[in-house]
Design a protein around this motif. Structure first.
Motif, mmCIF file in Angstrom:
data_model
loop_
_atom_site.group_PDB
_atom_site.id
_atom_site.type_symbol
_atom_site.label_atom_id
_atom_site.label_comp_id
_atom_site.label_asym_id
_atom_site.label_seq_id
_atom_site.Cartn_x
_atom_site.Cartn_y
_atom_site.Cartn_z
ATOM 1 N N TYR A 1 -56.216 5.688 -3.644
ATOM 2 C CA TYR A 1 -56.797 6.644 -2.884
ATOM 3 C C TYR A 1 -56.244 6.865 -1.325
ATOM 4 O O TYR A 1 -56.511 5.673 -0.937
ATOM 5 N N PHE A 2 -55.815 7.838 -0.946
ATOM 6 C CA PHE A 2 -55.484 7.905 0.481
ATOM 7 C C PHE A 2 -54.210 7.212 0.992
ATOM 8 O O PHE A 2 -53.530 7.880 1.743
ATOM 9 N N ILE A 3 -53.949 6.146 0.645
ATOM 10 C CA ILE A 3 -52.818 5.601 0.942
ATOM 11 C C ILE A 3 -51.633 6.124 0.331
ATOM 12 O O ILE A 3 -50.371 6.193 0.689
ATOM 13 N N ILE A 4 -51.669 6.754 -1.043
ATOM 14 C CA ILE A 4 -50.666 7.374 -1.693
ATOM 15 C C ILE A 4 -50.883 8.707 -1.440
ATOM 16 O O ILE A 4 -51.986 9.463 -1.449
ATOM 17 N N LYS A 5 -49.908 9.418 -1.483
ATOM 18 C CA LYS A 5 -50.006 11.099 -1.062
ATOM 19 C C LYS A 5 -50.442 11.561 -2.261
ATOM 20 O O LYS A 5 -49.756 11.487 -3.430
ATOM 21 N N ARG A 6 -51.417 12.650 -2.305
ATOM 22 C CA ARG A 6 -52.148 13.219 -3.145
ATOM 23 C C ARG A 6 -52.586 12.410 -4.293
ATOM 24 O O ARG A 6 -51.756 12.552 -5.497
ATOM 25 N N ASN A 7 -53.426 11.673 -4.228
ATOM 26 C CA ASN A 7 -53.853 10.994 -5.456
ATOM 27 C C ASN A 7 -54.325 12.060 -6.480
ATOM 28 O O ASN A 7 -55.353 12.718 -6.123
ATOM 29 N N PRO A 8 -54.116 12.050 -7.750
ATOM 30 C CA PRO A 8 -54.427 13.012 -8.630
ATOM 31 C C PRO A 8 -55.962 13.217 -8.987
ATOM 32 O O PRO A 8 -56.597 13.875 -9.311
ATOM 33 N N HIS A 9 -56.553 11.922 -9.071
ATOM 34 C CA HIS A 9 -57.878 11.953 -9.260
ATOM 35 C C HIS A 9 -58.718 12.569 -8.110
ATOM 36 O O HIS A 9 -59.657 13.238 -8.425
ATOM 37 N N HIS B 1 -47.608 -3.486 -7.746
ATOM 38 C CA HIS B 1 -48.156 -1.744 -7.881
ATOM 39 C C HIS B 1 -49.156 -1.412 -7.004
ATOM 40 O O HIS B 1 -49.956 -2.442 -6.566
ATOM 41 N N CYS B 2 -49.304 -0.197 -6.796
ATOM 42 C CA CYS B 2 -50.307 0.296 -5.951
ATOM 43 C C CYS B 2 -51.454 0.781 -6.722
ATOM 44 O O CYS B 2 -51.454 1.657 -7.427
ATOM 45 N N SER B 3 -52.466 -0.236 -6.632
ATOM 46 C CA SER B 3 -53.994 -0.178 -7.220
ATOM 47 C C SER B 3 -54.851 -0.764 -6.430
ATOM 48 O O SER B 3 -54.748 -0.822 -5.270
ATOM 49 N N THR B 4 -55.845 -1.557 -7.173
ATOM 50 C CA THR B 4 -56.853 -1.976 -6.442
ATOM 51 C C THR B 4 -56.384 -3.577 -6.211
ATOM 52 O O THR B 4 -56.851 -3.918 -4.834
ATOM 53 N N PRO B 5 -55.742 -4.312 -6.698
ATOM 54 C CA PRO B 5 -55.206 -5.561 -6.374
ATOM 55 C C PRO B 5 -54.807 -5.832 -5.044
ATOM 56 O O PRO B 5 -55.189 -7.026 -4.451
ATOM 57 N N TRP B 6 -53.871 -5.104 -4.434
ATOM 58 C CA TRP B 6 -53.566 -5.087 -3.011
ATOM 59 C C TRP B 6 -54.654 -5.367 -1.926
ATOM 60 O O TRP B 6 -54.700 -6.197 -0.980
ATOM 61 N N LEU B 7 -55.675 -4.349 -2.230
ATOM 62 C CA LEU B 7 -57.027 -4.544 -1.495
ATOM 63 C C LEU B 7 -57.803 -5.973 -1.566
ATOM 64 O O LEU B 7 -58.348 -6.429 -0.779
#
Length: 398
Positions: free
Chosen positions: A140-148, A294-300
Motif C-alpha cells: 500500500y502507498f509505496i506502489i502506485k495505485r494498489n488495487p485493494h 518482491h514488494c509485499s510485507t517482508p521488506w517492512l
C-alpha cells in the motif's frame, strides 16, 4: 434493526493474538464472524442473461477502443453471481437476518476472496452498517495505485493503514501495525558471520490462477518473476548458495516444477517451511542478512527487525508511487535496493564476506532511513491493542 456491535472477519488470518486480546475489551461490543456464521448464507447462481448483458453493453459510452474492449470483456465474462444473481441473493439474506451490526471490520482477505462475506456485508451496508477496511500487506502507498486500496474506496467508510503514508484522505486512520516482530540484538548480530544464515524471502504464484495482485504474483507475470529470481541465484558463488535458506510461497505440489528446477540447478540450496511466521524467523539469532525479491510485507518486517537487508524488485511489475521515489532512491544510494538482480547478487557477495555487520548497524544514514521508512509505512507501538480499541471506540460512538 442496527445492533450496537462491531463484527470482525478475517483479521485473525495473520493476527490471531491481536484479535484475542482486542475482543477482551468489551466496549465497543465485538463479535468475530466465522465460517459457521457464513454457512447460514446459501447463495444461488442464475444463468447469464445475454439480452440483459447486451443492453448494459450498449448503454455504456466507451471513450476509446481500449475502454470498449475492457467493457466488452467484463460484460461477457462477469460471473452471473455478480450480476443476474445479485438481487435474489440480497433478498434471501434479508429474510435470514433481522439485525445488522453498526460496524463491520475486515480486510482484503475477507472481501476479496469470500463471496458470502461480500453479499452479507453488502446487505448490511444497504441497511446503514459502516465498513472499516484494514491494510493487509506492505504494498500500500509505496506502489502506485494498489488495487485493494483503490477498489475499497468505492465501499469503505474508514481505512486503517500502517503509517504516515495512509494519511492522504480524511477518513484514513493511522494505527500501529499488527505484525509483532522482536527487535534484534545488535551486539549479537555485529559478531562474526561464520554461523549466520542468509534468508531469502520470495513469493510465488498463488495456487489459483490470478490470485492477489501485488501480494501474490498474478499469472501473467510469473515467468518474469521466476527468471529474475533465477538470475539472482545463478550469480552467487557456491559458498554463498550454501548459506542461503529459501522461504518461498510456493505450492507444495510444485505443479510447474519450479522448486524441482531450483534443486536440480543449486544442489546445496536449502528450503524451509513458511508455516513459521516471519516475525519468529527474523527474531532468531542465526539470521544474518535477509534478501527480499518482491514488494509485499517482508521488506517492512525485515526493516523493523533491523536485520541487514538487500532488496531487488522488478521495476516493471512494482511501479513505485512518484511520492516515494525519493525514498527508493535513498535505498539505492545505501546499496539496499536494486532494480537489477545481478547487482543485488554482487552486493550480497560483498557484504557476506565482511567480518561483521557494522556496515548496517553503524551507518547513520542507513539507520536514519530505516526509521523514516518505518514511520512512513510501518508505524509500530509496543502495546497496540489498547490504541486500536480507543480509536475504534472513538469512531463507534463519535
Amino acid at each position: 434493526i442496527i445492533s450496537d456491535k462491531l463484527y470482525i472477519y478475517k483479521v485473525d488470518t495473520r493476527h490471531a493474538k491481536f484479535l484475542k486480546d482486542f475482543t477482551k475489551f468489551k466496549i465497543p461490543p465485538k463479535k468475530k464472524i466465522n465460517q459457521n456464521f457464513l454457512d447460514q448464507i446459501k447463495l444461488k447462481l442464475f444463468n447469464k442473461d445475454q439480452n440483459l448483458r447486451k443492453k448494459i453493453y450498449q448503454g455504456i459510452d466507451s471513450k476509446n477502443k481500449l475502454d470498449k474492449f475492457i467493457v466488452q470483456m467484463c460484460i461477457k465474462y462477469l460471473p452471473s453471481l455478480y450480476l443476474e444473481s445479485v438481487a435474489i441473493n440480497l433478498s434471501l439474506i434479508s429474510k435470514k437476518f433481522q439485525t445488522v451490526p453498526k460496524f463491520i471490520m475486515s480486510n482484503a482477505h475477507g472481501w476479496w476472496t469470500d463471496d458470502r462475506f461480500k453479499f452479507y456485508t453488502s446487505f448490511c451496508m444497504l441497511n446503514k452498517t459502516k465498513y472499516i477496511d484494514i491494510q493487509h500487506n506492505g504494498t500500500y502507498f509505496i506502489i502506485k495505485r494498489n488495487p485493494h486500496f483503490e477498489i475499497s474506496k468505492h465501499f469503505r467508510d474508514y481505512f486503517i493503514g500502517w503509517g504516515n503514508s495512509c494519511l492522504q484522505e480524511k477518513m484514513n486512520l493511522k494505527l500501529p501495525v499488527l505484525y509483532s516482530i522482536k527487535k534484534s540484538n545488535k551486539q549479537s548480530l555485529s559478531s562474526k558471520n561464520s554461523k549466520k544464515k542468509i534468508i531469502f524471502m520470495g513469493a510465488s504464484i498463488k495456487r489459483f490462477f490470478g490470485g492477489y495482485f501485488h501480494s501474490y504474483l498474478n499469472g501473467g507475470n510469473s515467468f518474469l518473476y521466476y527468471s529474475i529470481q533465477y538470475e539472482f541465484l545463478k550469480n552467487l558463488s557456491k559458498k554463498t548458495i550454501k548459506d542461503i535458506i529459501l522461504r518461498l510461497r510456493h505450492n507444495s505440489r510444485d505443479p510447474r516444477g519450479y522448486i524441482e528446477f531450483l534443486k536440480k540447478n543449486f544442489s546445496d540450496i536449502k528450503f524451509e517451511d513458511i508455516k513459521i511466521p516471519a516475525s519468529e524467523r527474523l527474531a532468531k539469532k542465526n539470521v544474518g542478512i535477509v534478501v527480499v525479491d518482491h514488494c509485499s510485507t517482508p521488506w517492512l518486517e525485515v526493516l523493523f527487525s533491523n536485520k541487514p537487508l538487500i532488496i531487488f524488485w522488478n521495476n516493471k511489475e512494482n511501479i513505485i508511487s512518484s511520492e516515494y521515489k525519493n525514498l527508493i532512491n535513498s535505498l539505492k544510494k545505501c546499496q539496499i535496493y536494486f532494480d537489477c538482480p545481478i547487482a543485488a547478487a554482487k552486493r550480497l557477495e560483498e557484504v557476506s564476506d565482511m567480518s561483521n555487520y557494522n556496515w548496517w548497524y553503524k551507518d547513520k544514514n542507513i539507520q536514519k532511513l530505516r526509521n523514516k521508512l518505518l514511520d512512513t509505512f510501518f508505524f509500530h507501538q509496543k502495546h497496540p491493542v489498547k490504541i486500536w480499541n480507543d480509536k475504534i471506540n472513538e469512531i463507534f460512538y463519535g
